[in-house]
Design a protein around this motif. Structure first.
Motif, mmCIF file in Angstrom:
data_model
loop_
_atom_site.group_PDB
_atom_site.id
_atom_site.type_symbol
_atom_site.label_atom_id
_atom_site.label_comp_id
_atom_site.label_asym_id
_atom_site.label_seq_id
_atom_site.Cartn_x
_atom_site.Cartn_y
_atom_site.Cartn_z
ATOM 1 N N ILE A 263 0.837 -1.197 0.000
ATOM 2 C CA ILE A 263 0.000 0.000 0.000
ATOM 3 C C ILE A 263 0.869 1.243 0.000
ATOM 4 C CG2 ILE A 263 -2.040 -1.031 1.023
ATOM 5 C CD1 ILE A 263 -0.977 0.126 3.726
ATOM 6 N N LYS A 264 2.128 1.063 -0.352
ATOM 7 C CA LYS A 264 3.029 2.196 -0.529
ATOM 8 C C LYS A 264 3.069 3.078 0.707
ATOM 9 C CE LYS A 264 4.351 4.214 -4.805
ATOM 10 N NZ LYS A 264 4.046 5.143 -5.872
ATOM 11 N N TYR B 177 5.608 3.166 2.650
ATOM 12 C CA TYR B 177 7.021 3.521 2.812
ATOM 13 C C TYR B 177 7.566 3.165 4.188
ATOM 14 C CZ TYR B 177 6.667 6.169 -1.530
ATOM 15 O OH TYR B 177 6.488 6.549 -2.823
ATOM 16 N N ARG C 73 11.070 1.731 4.063
ATOM 17 C CA ARG C 73 12.135 2.710 3.865
ATOM 18 C C ARG C 73 12.318 3.565 5.109
ATOM 19 N NH1 ARG C 73 10.704 7.698 0.207
ATOM 20 N NH2 ARG C 73 9.456 8.128 2.042
ATOM 21 N N ASP D 283 10.642 8.028 -4.660
ATOM 22 C CA ASP D 283 9.784 9.207 -4.839
ATOM 23 C C ASP D 283 9.892 9.796 -6.241
ATOM 24 O OD1 ASP D 283 8.817 9.141 -2.312
ATOM 25 O OD2 ASP D 283 10.191 10.620 -1.487
ATOM 26 N N THR E 106 3.437 7.016 -9.800
ATOM 27 C CA THR E 106 2.739 7.508 -8.609
ATOM 28 C C THR E 106 1.243 7.529 -8.880
ATOM 29 O OG1 THR E 106 3.026 9.744 -9.420
ATOM 30 C CG2 THR E 106 4.639 8.955 -7.833
ATOM 31 N N GLY E 107 0.485 7.721 -7.834
ATOM 32 C CA GLY E 107 -0.949 7.897 -7.981
ATOM 33 C C GLY E 107 -1.734 6.710 -7.495
ATOM 34 N N LEU F 73 -3.202 3.021 -6.270
ATOM 35 C CA LEU F 73 -2.918 1.747 -5.625
ATOM 36 C C LEU F 73 -3.565 0.738 -6.543
ATOM 37 C CD1 LEU F 73 -3.638 1.887 -1.798
ATOM 38 C CD2 LEU F 73 -1.439 1.837 -2.935
ATOM 39 N N PRO G 245 2.931 -3.314 7.071
ATOM 40 C CA PRO G 245 1.586 -3.655 7.548
ATOM 41 C C PRO G 245 0.999 -4.829 6.778
ATOM 42 C CG PRO G 245 1.510 -1.668 6.230
ATOM 43 C CD PRO G 245 2.959 -2.018 6.396
ATOM 44 N N MET G 246 1.546 -5.108 5.630
ATOM 45 C CA MET G 246 0.967 -6.146 4.791
ATOM 46 C C MET G 246 1.741 -7.464 4.874
ATOM 47 S SD MET G 246 -1.733 -5.022 3.843
ATOM 48 C CE MET G 246 -2.725 -3.636 3.375
ATOM 49 N N THR H 290 -7.843 -0.644 1.276
ATOM 50 C CA THR H 290 -6.396 -0.417 1.311
ATOM 51 C C THR H 290 -6.067 1.060 1.204
ATOM 52 O OG1 THR H 290 -6.342 -0.918 -1.041
ATOM 53 C CG2 THR H 290 -5.570 -2.651 0.453
ATOM 54 N N PRO I 260 -5.894 1.519 5.557
ATOM 55 C CA PRO I 260 -4.860 0.511 5.255
ATOM 56 C C PRO I 260 -4.627 -0.495 6.374
ATOM 57 C CG PRO I 260 -3.932 2.736 5.455
ATOM 58 C CD PRO I 260 -5.410 2.883 5.379
ATOM 59 N N LEU I 261 -4.738 -0.047 7.633
ATOM 60 C CA LEU I 261 -4.437 -0.985 8.702
ATOM 61 C C LEU I 261 -5.591 -1.943 8.967
ATOM 62 C CD1 LEU I 261 -2.229 1.161 11.036
ATOM 63 C CD2 LEU I 261 -1.584 -0.672 9.482
ATOM 64 N N MET J 298 -8.117 9.010 -2.612
ATOM 65 C CA MET J 298 -6.994 8.203 -3.083
ATOM 66 C C MET J 298 -6.056 8.061 -1.898
ATOM 67 S SD MET J 298 -4.060 10.280 -3.705
ATOM 68 C CE MET J 298 -3.258 9.227 -4.888
ATOM 69 N N PHE J 299 -5.155 7.071 -1.994
ATOM 70 C CA PHE J 299 -4.475 6.651 -0.770
ATOM 71 C C PHE J 299 -3.535 7.688 -0.164
ATOM 72 C CE2 PHE J 299 -0.033 5.630 -1.747
ATOM 73 C CZ PHE J 299 -0.032 5.763 -3.129
ATOM 74 N N HIS K 297 6.278 14.313 0.897
ATOM 75 C CA HIS K 297 6.240 12.915 0.461
ATOM 76 C C HIS K 297 4.896 12.555 -0.143
ATOM 77 C CE1 HIS K 297 10.140 11.769 1.748
ATOM 78 N NE2 HIS K 297 9.953 12.300 2.931
ATOM 79 N N VAL L 96 4.375 14.352 -3.542
ATOM 80 C CA VAL L 96 5.063 13.672 -4.642
ATOM 81 C C VAL L 96 4.170 12.578 -5.215
ATOM 82 C CG1 VAL L 96 6.839 11.900 -4.989
ATOM 83 C CG2 VAL L 96 7.466 14.124 -4.086
ATOM 84 N N GLU L 97 3.461 11.913 -4.351
ATOM 85 C CA GLU L 97 2.638 10.792 -4.790
ATOM 86 C C GLU L 97 1.506 11.269 -5.705
ATOM 87 O OE1 GLU L 97 3.674 7.706 -3.869
ATOM 88 O OE2 GLU L 97 2.217 7.030 -5.341
ATOM 89 N N GLN L 98 0.899 12.385 -5.370
ATOM 90 C CA GLN L 98 -0.166 12.907 -6.226
ATOM 91 C C GLN L 98 -0.195 14.416 -6.061
ATOM 92 O OE1 GLN L 98 -2.077 10.888 -8.364
ATOM 93 N NE2 GLN L 98 -2.505 12.896 -9.216
ATOM 94 N N ARG M 143 -6.668 10.326 -16.258
ATOM 95 C CA ARG M 143 -5.827 9.173 -15.959
ATOM 96 C C ARG M 143 -6.572 7.935 -16.438
ATOM 97 N NH1 ARG M 143 -3.692 8.664 -9.918
ATOM 98 N NH2 ARG M 143 -5.406 7.212 -9.665
#
Lengths: 70, 273, 931, 528
Positions: B158-159, B161, B164, B178, B185-186, B188, B218-219, D22, D26-27, D420-421, D435, D438-440, D477
């Motif tokens: 689920i990215k 991170y 890391r 990154d 990116t974007g 899941l 977590p996964m 997810t 997520p948890l 979105m996540f 961070h 950067v993802e979106q 997208r």
């Protein structure tokens, strides 16, 4: 340097059965014949291996995933 | 140990001491200082682990002259070695107190059994790759089975991170994960297996097999097995054991000592076709 | 000037008039576009001399595909039109109208100050040896023919085949010394120097080419692999299974059935052996062509008995005529590195007297101001080249051009017959200006040959030259997919799309001019260092010569004579006097280098003399630090007074020591400390030194008994004469093997030398009054100096040149050069030639006012750098340093060669290789995958 | 959630409907994956192909807003196959007969007509859910943000009760709350009709208890929901608005309409960490302290009340929310003084039965799940163990109703919205994290490649999306995660204000929740 990285990558891709899809050869600009041989052999190799299996996991994942069960 | 740490702080042998302090019955990573020296009384040594050296690296980046004391297990020490090799910490600025650690018949009791095969993972997996397997078992999967299993595991990502962020030897100011040119990116599901392979490649010559990444995941992705493979390759190809010496990793030295040969194109086995 | 010949020379040094006859080419060089149509249409087939007559070419031809200039020519002797008055097919089909049957021979008179003769050699013609049956048996080939057989452009496309039936041989024999070391049948008493090495090379390459495990046998007398790293190559080949048979095979006969060959030879024990081979390669020697001999006669140049130029050891590139110099195989048989060195040396010698005229005939280039395009959106022009029919005959160029029009940011597309032609360049300049283009893509051939040309066009149009990209739709496309126009066209589109994708992201890169400090530093005051210093000083540049000891001359001070008999002491005295009187040379004796900063054009070096320190600026450095004599641990050296080294023996001779007079029996042992585990190389000079000393001893006392114990006598080139003379004088040569070295024991004032004679197959003992050890030459292994100048050393401690063949006196680090024994053991003449060569290469830097730095170099983003030092460890040019204050790595753009190793290594992607940054490369990859 | 997060791991079957777990939880997704890896069955019903669909034994894409039909269809099959828990129904529930009658009409064919779900898939998912006890049903906004939100929730409960999965460990009906403390906010009376612990203000006894504790009279009338506030603002009945920790300018439906209403206000106060879109137009902004700067408690989706511990002092002049409210109240004439949040907590626990047994000391680091009525009570991992809160579980016989707006010729595409996540809600916090940024970096619209081909747009092209409320521009997208005919917009990006398109007039009549999940739009390529 290159050979270290490529060999490493090949070994790593071995976990996923993809190591044969990476190839490294040193060919000088004078070795046209060798270039043709290497590229032809590799092209044939890739063709015989069939399409890259990875996109299937993205596009139609569930059949492949079912196979991951113990 | 507490007396030792106190005297280090008092005499200025170290500016800070990184360890764990008990708060509400939980061991919390803690930075002990001379100003609050009484906190050392609450210092605990327990099976809890955290990448204290990562905190040390951050501190050294802020203040290159800082002297750091640290509670260190074997994995912490390996991480410190890697950080010395990569010039992120200087050996002369770190003093460690050895903590009881990885299972070894030579020790009276071992606090950390985390890295012992067979004890890893919260449950036995009915699918994918069980976290407690040995690397050999995972390597023994056929190409297709190995791929199926790994891709199953990667698809859970689920990215977050976490791998890391907890990693004691990840120190880049900007992470390649990154860079959206490298890893999409974007959405899941993240880019598989690119996300995990980019990280695996970056772990080459760096991973010290502390298992914190897998702990953080977590996964329950068996990241430790993936990076063990990376370490195994570094060992088999280059005789390099990460974290055990001050030697440069194989990828950071010029290739004049390489005896590798390019692999020939093997005839197709038919297993895949 | 091709197809040209020197007819006559008049005048003297400094003012020659050279008459050159230009033979007609029958093809206009300005028009010929080398499309190949003419040769395709020419009906006349001719033996291809370049391929040793193993294949055919046409009467209109280029000798081989990499010919420079790549222009066709008509071979009038074979042309149907010239011979029979009809045909002219080439003229009819030439798309450029380049064929000109009216072309006539012309004469040109050139005014020059000096001349350099580099006519090369002719391979020995083995026809005269009837026992080798070269003329009658097709599978007996010369080494040069075998080269062509192995070549991808040769008659069999690089497939290992034998001429008679094109079958792949499984067993090949090489015969060494064909036309060399033979005064009986061919009058070539000299050793051709290169054949042993090239034969080994051929065995190795043939084995690589062969599909079956190829059995290679080399028949030889002495294995002469005396060059740098040659012995290792020899040993490797032997270990790999190549058979080396010590015998001069004398007969090749045909087998009764088939095309195989029966070889008869005497083995080492003298027994006759017969063995069947599929092929025999004659390792033919090097000769001077008769035409060269007659030219030399016309020019009045003295030749030796073998027709090589008569040179002396101290002036290796000077002929007997002042102002005329020679280099390469014309001065004696030699290999490529030595030829390249001599070529540079000749250039140095030839320009020495011309130095005052430097820069008097040059024109200055006027460059238009550069347009700043950084704020403009990309406007890309795409020029798609047909390359005559080279591309257009396969790739559908109009379709590619149309495709390019639809690509993002492309605003202009043009198709050209020849994009590289001058008129297209002029037009391109106009188009760039008119259309306001700010990026250019040329889809044509290879940047290797044409990038600079197009970059110049961009510069002329006021654009930064880095805003340019080539798509190689010829070499990578039309040439390889000639039989599939559809696929080739699609691939051309892909290549163009990739190039355009990258080009849109290109940014202008700047090069800056750094002024050059026009002076030199020479380290080492031996013969090499002194020669280089004088050469540079005479060319007009200040030189700092640094010598560690208190005297100049180095090892040469302990030598008596060069191999042609010239007294070395005279040379040293002369050089020393010249150095001391040359006002441009600052001599630093008793001095060492303690620190070096900077890079090409801008070095700052600290020299310590005693307790004083001086910092000097210099633009170039020549390292001539020499080597040392190996001090033996073996053969009772240092324990028994009868045991001396070569240099000590020279001393005894020089001082007319009584021991010389008294000696009745002298033994020499060769390879002491050479070619062993500790020093796995040949010290090159010792064999010659031994025969010289032996001859000198014989001269002084003809009754003296001399035994030379050797492994291979390596009296290469004309030195072979000395070897022959020594044998004639009665010197006894006995071979020993590495596994069975002579044993030396004390015997009162003498020593007993026990060894096995392989011919007699008996162990003999000789009581020697003097035992001279031909000791190895070993490196000083001056790692400090190497680190100062950021230059590499090989495992034996020799400085490692940039390229062993092509750049033998350069280091990879610009502005630093090497010569003399610091490079490898070598005799005086070769040291001098290399010193002149190093000076010559240094001059190419000193003659400039500025150097350009920057452009395609790495730049490290300090925000991304985490200071892990990995880039510093992998930089082959030591161009990266760590800024302790900022804790980041920094690139010195004057040292960076743009190799990208740092960018590949950095875990954080902090180094950006300008012109190849990640974004650009990713764009290219996406372009490739976008189809 | 009726049950606890950790229990999901031990379910026999997990049924996820209307939750992109997810991405948003997520948890909790981790527990689902663990359940799967321990051998549980997984069913995912979602109009989109979400990440968890990949792991499902059956995954169906039912049409937007067709949840009641789908669930009724499942119950139809369960009863027909006799998989329902007869004893449980008999002893613990009521209203079964009406339900049976209602679902008998939802034949697989009819369900397919409404939902688009293949009868085979429907039967298989039903079988897996009904025959692998205990079944844990998870849902989120995909169930609630509809005009039929309440019906949808009730249908989920019907299904779970029909199989006897409510009141057992590992089962239950488990709504996944949208934020860390949504449950807590509701528990504390953050609703217009109740005080803490859902004690109705309409109840006189409740009012009396609180009046006594607070020394002030409580009004008997209930307040307004947000949905009700907007017309009130437009009508001029509501003149002042005090917004705490919300960004309604971006998150409320029908952006144009809401902004119009906002302009009618006399006075707008926003209490926020950062200058959100709403804060930017406020008359007064009160700087609230972030989670790291304050003490207190959060109650999460599994009813677990947990301590938060201050790590640093509030930066600048910002204050913890409780301090701002106390000062405001005091300034407005009702003196509110507490030394610390613990004092407030203790007062609340004294007035609220479900929290009565809790104290900071007991909560510790692990927290406590309500109901926790006394000091010795260990907390409640799952509800309705032996009996339902109301006594017997009530089945509601519910018929299917269409969403308020369906695609037509003019607006041919279904639009649905969500998260979105990488980003949270309107991005007030996440979009300033490098961070996550950067993802979106900006908004986008997910379109199926087949639809894109029809629209003649490529990946990355800008398109204009229009609904009856207005239009916005967004980059395309391409993704197969949406079904053809459906497009998806994330809600986080102010520069692509998704809620320009959504419908403020469509909301659940009872819960007043807007139908964010379904509207009709048209799309065309932006021509510059």
């Amino acid at each position: 340097m290159t050979i270290k990285r490529i060999t490493f990558l090949q070994e790593l891709l071995g976990l996923f059965g993809l190591q044969e899809r990476v190839h490294l050869a040193w060919i000088s600009s004078a070795e046209a014949q060798k270039f043709v041989e290497v590229v032809t052999a590799f092209t044939e190799k890739i063709k015989s291996l069939g399409p890259n299996p990875l996109p299937a996991y993205r596009d139609a994942p569930r059949a492949a995933l079912a196979a991951a069960a113990h | 140990m507490k007396e030792q740490i106190k005297s280090w702080l008092e005499q200025g042998t170290v500016d800070v001491f990184l360890g764990y302090r008990e708060v509400d019955h939980h061991p919390i990573p803690w930075c002990f200082t001379q100003e609050a020296i009484e906190e050392v009384d609450d210092l605990v040594v327990s099976p809890a682990r955290y990448s204290l050296e990562k905190i040390a690296t951050h501190m050294a980046a802020e203040d290159p002259d800082i002297r750091i004391g640290m509670l260190a297990r074997d994995c912490n020490n390996r991480a410190l070695n890697v950080l010395y090799v990569w010039n992120q910490l200087r050996p002369e600025q770190v003093v460690t107190v050895e903590a009881n650690c990885c299972p070894s018949p030579l020790k009276e009791h071992a606090d950390c059994s985390y890295l012992e095969p067979g004890t890893v993972g919260a449950y036995k997996k009915a699918v994918g790759i069980d976290n407690h397997l040995r690397l050999e078992a995972v390597e023994a999967y056929g190409p297709e089975e190995g791929r199926n299993r790994w891709m199953y595991e990667f698809q859970k990502c689920i990215k977050c991170y976490g791998c890391r962020n907890i990693c004691p030897v990840c120190f880049c100011r900007e992470c390649s994960l990154d860079h959206d040119d490298l890893v999409g990116t974007g959405p899941l599901l993240p880019d598989i297996p690119i996300f995990h392979l980019v990280r695996a490649v970056h772990m080459a010559g760096r991973c010290i097999d502390c298992g914190l990444c897998e702990d953080a995941c977590p996964m329950d992705i068996p990241l430790r097995l993936l990076y063990q493979k990376v370490n195994r390759i570094a060992m088999d190809l280059f005789d390099y054991r990460t974290g055990t010496s001050g030697d440069q990793p194989p990828f950071s030295i010029l290739g004049d000592r390489v005896t590798l040969e390019p692999k020939p194109i093997q005839p197709v086995t038919g297993a895949e076709a | 000037m091709t197809l040209s010949e020197v007819k006559d020379i008049s005048g003297k040094e400094g003012n020659f008039t050279v008459t050159v006859a230009r033979h007609p080419r029958y093809v206009d060089m300005n028009k010929c576009i080398a499309c190949g149509t003419c040769a395709e249409k020419c009906p006349k087939k001719v033996d291809d001399l370049y391929n040793e007559r193993l294949m055919k070419r046409k009467a209109i031809y280029v000798p081989y595909s990499q010919t420079v200039p790549l222009k066709y020519a008509i071979d009038a002797d074979n042309c149907i039109y010239f011979q029979k008055g009809k045909c002219r097919a080439c003229e009819k089909f030439c798309p450029a109208g380049a064929v000109n049957f009216d072309d006539k021979e012309t004469e040109v008179a050139l005014k020059v100050g000096s001349l350099i003769l580099a006519p090369g050699f002719k391979s020995f013609d083995p026809s005269r040896y009837d026992t080798y049956a070269y003329t009658t048996l097709p599978n007996v080939v010369t080494s040069l023919e075998f080269e062509r057989i192995l070549s991808a452009t040769g008659p069999f496309m690089g497939h290992l085949s034998r001429p008679s039936d094109k079958a792949e041989p499984a067993k090949i024999a090489w015969f060494q010394c064909v036309g060399s070391r033979d005064v009986n049948r061919c009058d070539n008493g000299y050793c051709s120097s290169v054949c042993c090495m090239y034969a080994i090379k051929q065995t190795v390459i043939a084995r690589e080419h062969s599909k079956v495990p190829l059995d290679c046998a080399v028949f030889f007398m002495d294995m002469r692999t005396h060059g740098k790293d040659f012995d290792r190559y020899y040993e490797h080949a032997e270990k790999d299974g190549v058979r080396f048979i010590r015998s001069r095979a004398h007969t090749v006969e045909p087998m009764p059935e088939g095309d195989d060959l029966l070889v008869t030879y005497a083995d080492e024990t003298g027994h006759l052996q017969k063995e069947v081979f599929n092929m025999v390669v004659l390792s033919t020697g090097l000769e001077v062509d008769e035409a060269v001999v007659s030219l030399s006669e016309r020019l009045g140049i003295d030749l030796d008995e073998y027709h090589f130029t008569l040179t002396d050891s101290f002036h290796p590139v000077a002929t007997s005529v002042p102002g005329i110099y020679a280099c390469g195989a014309f001065t004696g048989p030699k290999d490529i590195p030595q030829s390249v060195m001599e070529a540079s040396a000749a250039a140095c010698a030839a320009t020495e007297s011309l130095a005052p005229a430097r820069n008097t005939c040059t024109k200055e280039l006027i460059i238009p101001p550069e347009r700043d395009v950084r704020r403009e959106p990309p406007r890309i022009g795409v020029f798609v080249c047909n390359c005559g029919i080279n591309i257009g005959g396969v790739v559908r160029v109009p379709e590619v051009a149309e495709f390019a029009r639809g690509l993002p940011h492309v605003v202009y597309v043009e198709e050209n017959l020849f994009t590289c032609s001058q008129d297209t360049q002029d037009k391109m300049t106009e188009v760039i200006k008119e259309q306001g283009l700010n990026r250019v893509v040329v889809a044509a051939c290879t940047p290797r040959t044409h990038e600079e040309l197009f970059q110049e066009t961009l510069i002329n149009a006021g654009l930064n030259k880095y805003l340019f990209e080539m798509a190689n739709i010829r070499n990578h496309d039309s040439w390889v997919h000639g039989d599939d126009p559809d696929a080739a066209t699609e691939k051309a589109k892909d290549l163009v799309r990739m190039a355009v994708a990258k080009t849109a992201l290109l940014s202008p890169l700047q090069q800056t001019d750094l002024p050059i400090s026009q002076s030199a530093l020479v380290v080492g005051g031996g013969i090499a260092g002194m020669t280089a210093s004088l050469a540079l000083a005479r060319q007009g540049y200040p030189v700092h010569l640094v010598e560690r000891s208190e005297t100049l001359g180095g090892n040469a001070r302990m030598l008596n004579q060069a191999h042609k008999g010239e007294p070395v002491a005279d040379l040293i005295q002369k050089l020393t006097e010249e150095i001391r009187s040359e006002k441009r040379i600052t001599l630093h004796e008793n001095s060492v280098i303690t620190h070096v900063d900077g890079f090409i054009g801008n070095f700052k070096t600290e020299i310590a003399t005693g307790s004083s320190r001086e910092i000097i600026d210099h633009g170039v450095a020549i390292l001539a630090t020499g080597a040392a004599e190996y001090k033996p641990k073996e053969y009772l050296y240092g324990e028994h007074e009868a045991v001396v080294t070569h240099l000590e023996m020279d001393g005894l001779l020089r001082n007319n020591d009584a021991r010389i007079d008294k000696a009745r029996q002298v033994v020499f042992i060769q390879c002491v400390g050479s070619r062993d585990d500790e020093h796995p190389y040949c010290s090159k000079v010792c064999c010659t030194h031994t025969v010289e000393s032996a001859l000198e001893l014989k001269k002084r006392n003809p009754d003296i008994n001399i035994v030379v114990l050797y492994r291979d006598m390596r009296t290469y080139g004309k030195r072979e004469d000395l070897y022959r003379a020594a044998r004639a004088a009665g010197v006894i040569f006995v071979r020993y093997s590495r596994d069975e070295k002579p044993v030396v024991t004390a015997d009162g004032g003498r020593v007993d030398v026990r060894f096995r004679d392989p011919i007699l197959d008996r162990t003999l003992t000789v009581q020697a009054d003097l035992l001279c050890l031909a000791t190895a030459i070993v490196s000083h292994k001056d790692e400090t100096l190497a680190q100062f100048f950021k230059v590499p050393m090989d495992g034996d401690g020799w400085f490692l040149e940039a390229h062993q063949k092509l750049r033998p006196v350069d280091f990879a680090n610009d502005g630093v050069f090497l010569c003399g024994m610091a490079h490898y053991p070598k005799p005086i003449d070769e040291s001098i030639a290399q010193a002149q060569a190093a000076a010559s290469r240094a001059l190419t830097v000193l003659a400039m006012d500025t150097i350009k730095v920057g452009g395609i170099v790495s730049v490290i983003d300090p925000d991304l750098c985490s200071g892990c030092l990995a880039c510093i460890q992998v930089c082959p040019f030591n161009a990266i340093s760590f800024n302790e204050e900022k804790k980041v790595a920094e690139v010195n753009e004057a040292l960076c060669k743009g190799c990208g190793a740092c960018a590949a290594t950095c875990p954080s992607e902090a180094p950006v290789l300008m012109g190849f940054n990640n974004t650009e490369i990713y764009a290219q990859i996406r372009g490739a995958l976008a189809a | 959630m009726t049950n606890s997060i950790a229990e999901i791991e031990d379910a026999g079957c997990v049924f996820i409907i209307g939750s992109n777990t997810t991405a948003c939880h997520p948890l909790i997704a981790r527990r689902v994956i663990r359940a799967k890896e321990k051998g549980a069955k997984l069913i995912v019903a979602d109009p989109r192909n979400i990440q968890l669909s990949r792991f499902a034994d059956v995954a169906v894409n039912h049409r937007l807003g067709s949840d009641v039909a789908l669930l009724n269809g499942m119950m139809h099959i369960i009863i027909k196959k006799g998989w329902h828990a007869e004893d449980y129904i008999a002893s613990r529930t009521e209203g079964y007969d009406a339900l049976e009658e209602m679902v008998s009409r939802f034949t697989p064919e009819k369900v397919q007509a409404i939902t688009g779900v293949d009868p085979g898939d429907l039967e298989e998912m039903t079988r897996l859910y009904a025959t692998n006890p205990p079944g844990s049903l998870l849902y989120a906004m995909g169930i609630t943000q509809h005009t039929t939100g309440v019906d949808n929730v009730k249908s989920c409960c019907n299904l779970a009760m029909l199989c006897g999965y409510v009141g057992v460990r590992g089962g239950g009906v488990n709504p996944l709350r949208g934020q860390n403390n949504v449950q807590g906010a509701c528990d504390m009376g953050g609703l217009p009709n109740v005080v803490t612990g859902y004690q109705p203000v309409a109840d006189e006894a409740v009012r009396e208890k609180f009046s006594k504790a607070w020394g002030a009279e409580l009004p008997a009338a209930t307040g307004l929901t947000i949905t009700d506030m907007i017309p009130a603002m437009l009508e001029g009945k509501l003149k002042g608005l005090y917004v705490i920790g919300e960004n309604p300018k971006l998150s409320d439906p029908d952006w144009n309409h809401f902004n119009h209403a906002l302009k009618r206000l006399d006075f707008l106060v926003v209490q926020e960490l950062f200058l959100s879109e709403t804060a930017q137009v406020a008359d007064v902004v009160l700087a609230g302290a972030s989670v790291a700067e304050k003490d207190g408690t959060f109650t999460n989706t599994e009813r677990r009340c947990m301590r938060i511990n201050k790590a640093i002092d509030p930066i600048g002049n910002s204050l913890a929310d409780w301090e701002i409210i106390c000062r405001l109240s005091t300034a407005m004439g009702y003196e509110m003084r507490y030394d610390n949040p613990e004092e407030i907590f203790d007062e609340m626990a004294g007035l609220t039965k479900s929290y009565a047994g809790m104290s900071y000391a007991r909560i510790g680091l692990d927290g406590l799940q309500w109901p926790c009525p006394d000091k010795d009570h260990p907390g409640t991992p799952y509800l309705h163990k032996d009996q339902f809160t109301r006594g017997k579980g009530m089945f509601f016989a519910l018929d299917y109703k269409d969403p308020a707006e369906l695609p037509d010729e003019e607006y041919p595409y279904f639009l649905t919205t969500g998260r979105m996540f990488a980003h949270f809600h309107t991005g007030t916090m996440t979009r300033i994290s490098p961070h996550l940024d950067v993802e979106q970096k900006t908004g986008y619209v997910d379109i199926h490649p087949e639809d894109a081909a029809k629209m003649e747009v490529r990946d990355g092209d800008m398109v204009v999306l229009s609904s009856r409320r207005g239009d916005i521009e967004a980059p395309v997208r391409l993704t197969r995660s949406v079904a053809p005919g459906t497009i998806f917009l994330p809600i986080h990006f102010g520069e692509v204000p998704t809620n320009v398109l959504t419908n403020a007039e469509a909301f659940d009549p009872l819960a007043k929740i807007p139908e964010f999940k379904v509207s009709a739009v048209k799309v065309h390529k932006l021509v510059l």
